[in-house]
Design an enzyme around this catalytic site. Structure first.
Site, PDB file in Angstrom:
ATOM      1  N   ASN A   1       1.019  -1.226  -0.197  1.00 17.03           N
ATOM      2  CA  ASN A   1       0.019   0.087   0.067  1.00 17.03           C
ATOM      3  C   ASN A   1       0.705   1.367   0.090  1.00 17.03           C
ATOM      4  O   ASN A   1       0.386   2.347   0.007  1.00 17.03           O
ATOM      5  CB  ASN A   1      -1.115   0.194   1.405  1.00 17.03           C
ATOM      6  CG  ASN A   1      -0.306   0.021   2.534  1.00 17.03           C
ATOM      7  OD1 ASN A   1       0.887   0.335   2.650  1.00 17.03           O
ATOM      8  ND2 ASN A   1      -1.070  -0.078   3.874  1.00 17.03           N
ATOM      9  N   LYS A   2       2.297   1.288  -0.052  1.00 20.15           N
ATOM     10  CA  LYS A   2       3.071   2.491  -0.082  1.00 20.15           C
ATOM     11  C   LYS A   2       3.272   2.736  -1.319  1.00 20.15           C
ATOM     12  O   LYS A   2       3.136   2.121  -2.487  1.00 20.15           O
ATOM     13  CB  LYS A   2       4.337   2.127   0.572  1.00 20.15           C
ATOM     14  CG  LYS A   2       4.067   1.344   1.756  1.00 20.15           C
ATOM     15  CD  LYS A   2       3.918   2.446   2.657  1.00 20.15           C
ATOM     16  CE  LYS A   2       3.655   1.976   4.246  1.00 20.15           C
ATOM     17  NZ  LYS A   2       3.142   0.877   4.654  1.00 20.15           N
ATOM     18  N   PRO A   3       3.485   4.093  -1.760  1.00 16.55           N
ATOM     19  CA  PRO A   3       3.616   4.843  -2.949  1.00 16.55           C
ATOM     20  C   PRO A   3       4.508   3.879  -3.867  1.00 16.55           C
ATOM     21  O   PRO A   3       4.499   3.825  -5.071  1.00 16.55           O
ATOM     22  CB  PRO A   3       4.214   6.277  -2.742  1.00 16.55           C
ATOM     23  CG  PRO A   3       3.812   6.562  -1.380  1.00 16.55           C
ATOM     24  CD  PRO A   3       3.998   5.327  -0.329  1.00 16.55           C
TER      25      PRO A   3
END
Ligand code: PLP
Length: 380
Positions: free
Chosen positions: A192-194
């Site tokens: 879910n991280k950039p």
């Protein structure tokens, strides 16, 4: 609109597939290979750091960062109550004692005015966490650390590409990337991280000796001159070439990823800013928020809590996540006798009343308008 809008999903492009396939085709699938070195050096460069050591996740990155600073039994580390449990666990796994501080009511990051009171003879470090994409106010943290000779652990897991304006009271303030300011800094590359590697993390430092130590700790502290001989207890926190291949491909388009994240944040704010019963994410004049996740906090004047609100949104096909629960309210720490009877009012309000909205890179304007309209109907 009937379709379901997920809170976040990774966006995997052709370059990611090409690099991952190169690993599969060449057989470089474990913890050696060109992508690891390249991902480490390019991420370190992006963050303005000398050394990057990639590990298997952000929690491991924190654990190894604490260990590499020499923090051990009886040493205290100051951290915000409002964060992920990984931060406190990293201290505890090393025998240290986590000491909590409340959050700033606007940025939701560590309340810097409350830190100094918590410093004792045993304090060894301050852990600042950039929350949901907004930087913590690092200058005062670094000033205190210098004054009391403490290390700074900078958790930038949620703040890829976010910027902080350092020395803002001077004639020449400087914009610095999150991850560039701690004695050691860490990132997570969870899905879910950039920028994602599926699971993954990185520790950054400018100190060559410390970098070497982190590299050794990551790989069981094998002695280079005599394999299978160990003078220290290390970890297997290695990352694979396949994960690094994903990360490198993502890093090649980080500029557009950050532009999209900031666009999502600004579009939500435009549509929600008139709702009196909602607190929205801020962007301080000294910060560039990347709105990793677009968090909203319902006013205490409303009797709806975050869980009820999440159900109402779910009925309309909108997935959300609740905010963190404070470290002092965690069952596991109560059982350990930690933080008993401690109160952190800002953190407690955020935990009860905060949740984050869909913020993935695939989100479009029509969906943001739909989500905002639903929220307007619930909280006029
Ligand atoms: C602030 C913060 N620190 C550390 C971590 C741990 O990262 P990981 O999930 O990769 O272990 C996370 C995870 O989301 C996080 O949000």
């Amino acid at each position: 609109m009937n379709s379901f809008i997920p809170v976040c999903e990774p966006e995997i492009g052709e370059q990611e597939k090409k690099y991952v396939n190169e690993c599969l085709d060449t057989g470089w699938i474990s913890s050696s290979g060109r992508f690891i070195d390249e991902f480490e050096s390019k991420w370190a460069k992006y963050c303005n750091r000398k050394y990057g050591i990639a590990v298997c996740n952000g929690t491991a990155a924190l654990q190894i960062a604490v260990k590499a600073l020499g923090i051990g039994p009886g040493d205290e580390v100051i951290l915000p109550a409002f964060t992920i449990i990984s931060c406190a666990l990293a201290i505890i796994y090393n025998g240290g004692i986590p000491v909590l501080v409340d959050s700033d009511p606007d940025t939701w990051t560590i309340s810097v005015k409350d830190i100094e009171n918590k410093i004792t003879e045993k304090t060894k470090a301050i852990m600042a966490v950039h929350i949901y994409g907004h930087p913590a106010d690092m200058d005062p943290v670094i000033r205190l650390a210098k004054k009391y000779k403490l290390a700074v652990i900078e958790d930038a897991a949620e703040a890829h590409g976010a910027l902080y304006q350092a020395d803002r009271k001077s004639a020449s303030p400087k914009w610095k990337p999150c991850g560039s300011m701690g004695t050691v800094s860490i990132f997570s590359f969870y899905a879910n991280k950039p920028i994602t590697t599926g699971e993954g993390g990185m520790v950054l430092t400018d100190d060559s000796k410390r970098a070497e130590k982190i590299r050794s700790l990551r790989n069981l502290c094998f002695l280079p001159e005599r394999r299978f001989f160990h003078n220290e207890a290390g970890f297997n926190f290695r990352i694979t070439n396949i994960q690094a291949a994903l990360g490198l491909a993502q890093l090649e388009r980080i500029k557009e990823i950050i532009i999209k994240k900031r666009w999502i944040g600004q579009e939500y704010t435009k549509r929600l800013k008139d709702i009196k019963l909602l607190q929205l994410p801020v962007e301080k004049s000294w910060a560039k928020n990347i709105y990793w996740m677009y968090g909203i906090v319902i006013s205490e004047k409303s009797n709806i809590n975050a869980f009820r609100f999440a159900e109402l949104l779910k009925d309309k096909g909108i997935e959300t996540r609740p905010f963190f629960l404070g470290m002092h309210e965690q069952g596991v720490f109560r059982k350990m006798g930690l933080f008993l009877n401690q109160k952190y009012p800002v953190c407690e309000r955020l935990s009860k009343k905060g949740l984050y909205l869909p913020s993935g890179l695939a989100l479009n304007e029509r969906q943001i308008t739909y989500i905002s309209d639903v929220i307007h109907r619930i909280l006029p």
